[in-house]
Design an enzyme around this catalytic site. Structure first.
Site, PDB file in Angstrom:
ATOM      1  CE  LYS A 285      -1.054   1.312   4.835  1.00 28.75           C
ATOM      2  NZ  LYS A 285      -0.286   0.469   5.776  1.00 28.75           N
TER       3      LYS A 285
ATOM      4  CG  HIS B 150       2.287  -0.987  11.800  1.00 26.89           C
ATOM      5  ND1 HIS B 150       2.780   0.260  12.100  1.00 26.89           N
ATOM      6  CD2 HIS B 150       2.508  -1.179  10.475  1.00 26.89           C
ATOM      7  CE1 HIS B 150       3.277   0.806  11.000  1.00 26.89           C
ATOM      8  NE2 HIS B 150       3.126  -0.040   9.998  1.00 26.89           N
TER       9      HIS B 150
ATOM     10  N   GLY C  57       6.802   0.729  10.123  1.00 24.50           N
ATOM     11  CA  GLY C  57       7.049   1.881  10.991  1.00 24.50           C
ATOM     12  C   GLY C  57       8.456   2.437  10.927  1.00 24.50           C
TER      13      GLY C  57
ATOM     14  CD  GLU D 189       2.933  -6.745   8.243  1.00 18.74           C
ATOM     15  OE1 GLU D 189       2.489  -5.665   8.686  1.00 18.74           O
ATOM     16  OE2 GLU D 189       2.301  -7.809   8.330  1.00 18.74           O
ATOM     17  N   PRO D 190       8.008  -3.673   6.284  1.00 18.49           N
ATOM     18  CG  PRO D 190      10.309  -3.791   6.168  1.00 18.49           C
ATOM     19  CD  PRO D 190       9.094  -4.622   6.030  1.00 18.49           C
ATOM     20  N   GLY D 191       7.207  -0.593   4.778  1.00 18.85           N
ATOM     21  CA  GLY D 191       6.731   0.082   3.576  1.00 18.85           C
ATOM     22  C   GLY D 191       7.637   1.276   3.322  1.00 18.85           C
TER      23      GLY D 191
ATOM     24  CE1 TYR E 135       1.390   3.882   3.275  1.00 18.08           C
ATOM     25  CE2 TYR E 135       3.251   4.900   4.391  1.00 18.08           C
ATOM     26  CZ  TYR E 135       2.434   3.817   4.169  1.00 18.08           C
ATOM     27  OH  TYR E 135       2.668   2.643   4.844  1.00 18.08           O
TER      28      TYR E 135
HETATM   29  C1  PLP Z   1       0.779   0.508   6.450  1.00 11.82           C
HETATM   30  C2  PLP Z   1       1.220  -0.780   6.991  1.00 11.82           C
HETATM   31  C3  PLP Z   1       2.573  -1.166   6.912  1.00 11.82           C
HETATM   32  C4  PLP Z   1       3.662  -0.270   6.382  1.00 11.82           C
HETATM   33  O1  PLP Z   1       3.996   0.689   7.315  1.00 11.82           O
HETATM   34  P1  PLP Z   1       5.259   1.663   7.113  1.00 11.82           P
HETATM   35  O2  PLP Z   1       5.193   2.554   8.309  1.00 11.82           O
HETATM   36  O3  PLP Z   1       5.084   2.375   5.846  1.00 11.82           O
HETATM   37  O4  PLP Z   1       6.469   0.809   7.154  1.00 11.82           O
HETATM   38  C5  PLP Z   1       2.911  -2.418   7.388  1.00 11.82           C
HETATM   39  N1  PLP Z   1       1.990  -3.256   7.900  1.00 11.82           N
HETATM   40  C6  PLP Z   1       0.681  -2.919   7.995  1.00 11.82           C
HETATM   41  C7  PLP Z   1      -0.273  -3.905   8.557  1.00 11.82           C
HETATM   42  C8  PLP Z   1       0.261  -1.678   7.557  1.00 11.82           C
HETATM   43  O5  PLP Z   1      -1.028  -1.347   7.681  1.00 11.82           O
END
Ligand code: PLP
Length: 435
Positions: A60, A188, A228, A265-267, A375
């Protein structure tokens, strides 16, 4: 959308400058420089810093096809939250076992889709969701999402998601009663977290819930420490502290050799600094200082060809990380003026930057904003009919290998071609070995 490649070693700013000189760029829209080398740097850094934790990239955050393909090729797995995200990742040739469906509240039709595609691992945070899973996908591997302290983060998730500690036992017992399999826990700590201790506290909590689960008969060997982690330019010191705190808390609570599968789960971490946006000034207003005020009270307002409805959703919440630079060298040395930067829509709240210092610029000049990969593109809206920025990619040869057959792509069909090319070459060759 157009995809072009630059394989030489140069900075994003140099490349953007070159594009500006070489091409007849319009004032209608800006462009991103997407540095795929930076993605590889982050993957390597993650593996060096947290060797026990397998990253699942949160789609996402930025679902750019080239980014997803490079991550998939480097062996990174995926966190998906919808049918479309799962479908997009699977279409790259990624196995369903490399996906976690990490949305605690799932639409029934999406859950059915996950079942038909064999995406088994998924999170939940309440007994009601367990009933849904039992009805639709009883073979799922359930992961209990915990409500943890996110007070040191920019975007909080724990008001909306997560089971409080006093509710965890009831969730586990209900899963047992329904005959479901709970394999572990997730959490998270909130996006752009600034406190390494948030993870340590959450890991203590996770340990307690795993013990509860084991007591009622589950094998709690799966641990998901979420996202995060900051990812903007210059994030390394805070990440080093965070990864040290994580490694220490893991050793205490989930020691090596005890058979835990640990994922994250790094985004933001993977994509933030890889995207730099170049936006062009399309309008300018200079307010003359009132006579009584000091002469340096002149404020210049610029209107640029992007907005809070495209790349700058972040400005709705905070513009602290929005820092414009002049793209053209001959401008950077001028005297600095108090500046406001507005977006190009007709909306009055469309303000990109409340206050900053810039030399005086003219209509047609370019501003560059770095670390805009998280984002941004996934939150673009068609509001007011304004055009979305183009994308130009940078990649070193070993990363660009999958792009080699590409020339210039300008429409949806070409993007689909790129897509096919990516998935084919990822299977045939695999950047993983090359890396
Ligand atoms: C949004 C989200 C992430 C990504 O978070 P970041 O702060 O961008 O690393 C990971 N896991 C879940 C479940 C999320 O909703």
């Amino acid at each position: 959308m157009s995809i072009r490649l630059c394989t030489s070693e140069m900075s994003e700013r140099d490349y953007a400058h070159q594009l500006h000189l070489e091409r007849d760029l319009t004032l209608d829209r800006g462009f991103y420089i997407v540095n795929l080398n930076d993605i590889k740097y982050k993957v390597d850094l993650w593996r060096r810093s947290c060797p026990r934790v397998t990253p699942f990239y949160a789609v996402k955050c930025n679902d750019d096809l080239a980014v997803l393909s490079v991550l998939a090729n480097l062996g990174v797995n995926f966190d998906c939250a919808s049918k479309a995200e799962i479908s997009k990742v699977l279409s790259l040739g990624v196995a369903p076992s490399r996906i976690i469906y990490a949305h605690p509240i799932k639409a029934p039709s999406y859950l059915k889709y996950a079942k038909t595609r064999g995406v088994r691992k998924m999170t939940f945070d309440c007994v009601e969701e367990l009933q849904k899973i039992a009805d639709i996908y009883p073979e799922a591997q359930c992961v209990l999402r915990l409500k943890v302290d996110d007070s040191d983060s920019t975007f909080k998730l724990s008001l909306k998601f997560g089971a409080a500690e006093e509710d965890c036992l009831r969730c586990l017992q209900e899963a047992r009663r329904l005959g479901l399999e709970v394999v572990g826990v997730s959490f998270h700590v909130g996006c752009n977290n600034q406190s390494p201790y948030a993870y340590a506290n959450a890991l203590n909590f996770a340990r307690r819930v795993c013990d509860q689960g084991e007591k009622i008969g589950f094998s709690m060997k799966f641990l998901d420490i979420g996202g995060g982690y900051p990812g903007y330019h210059g994030f390394e010191p805070i990440f080093e502290k965070t990864s040290n705190a994580i490694n220490a808390a893991l050793e205490t609570n989930f020691p090596k050799g005890a058979g835990f599968e640990i994922i994250s789960e790094p985004g933001t971490f993977f994509v933030s600094s890889a995207f730099s946006l170049c936006a062009r000034i399309i309008g300018k207003k200079v307010s003359q200082p009132m006579e009584k005020e000091s002469p340096n009270k002149t404020v210049i307002q610029y209107y640029v060809n992007d907005s809070v409805y495209k790349s700058f959703n972040i400005s709705f919440f905070t513009d602290a990380c929005v820092s414009p630079l002049c793209l053209e060298d001959d401008k950077v040395s001028g005297e600095l003026c108090e500046t406001v930067i507005w977006g190009n829509t007709c909306d009055g709240v469309d303000k990109i930057k409340q206050s900053c210092l810039l030399p005086e610029l003219e209509v047609g000049d370019w501003l560059m904003f770095d670390s805009l990969g998280a984002y941004s593109t996934t939150l673009e809206t068609p509001f007011n009919g304004m055009e979305a920025p183009d994308k130009y990619y940078m990649a070193r040869p070993e990363i660009a290998e999958v792009f080699n057959a590409m020339k210039v792509f300008n429409d949806e069909e070409d993007v689909a071609h790129v897509h096919r090319h990516f998935s084919l070459s990822s299977q045939a060759r695999g950047l993983r070995q090359a890396a």
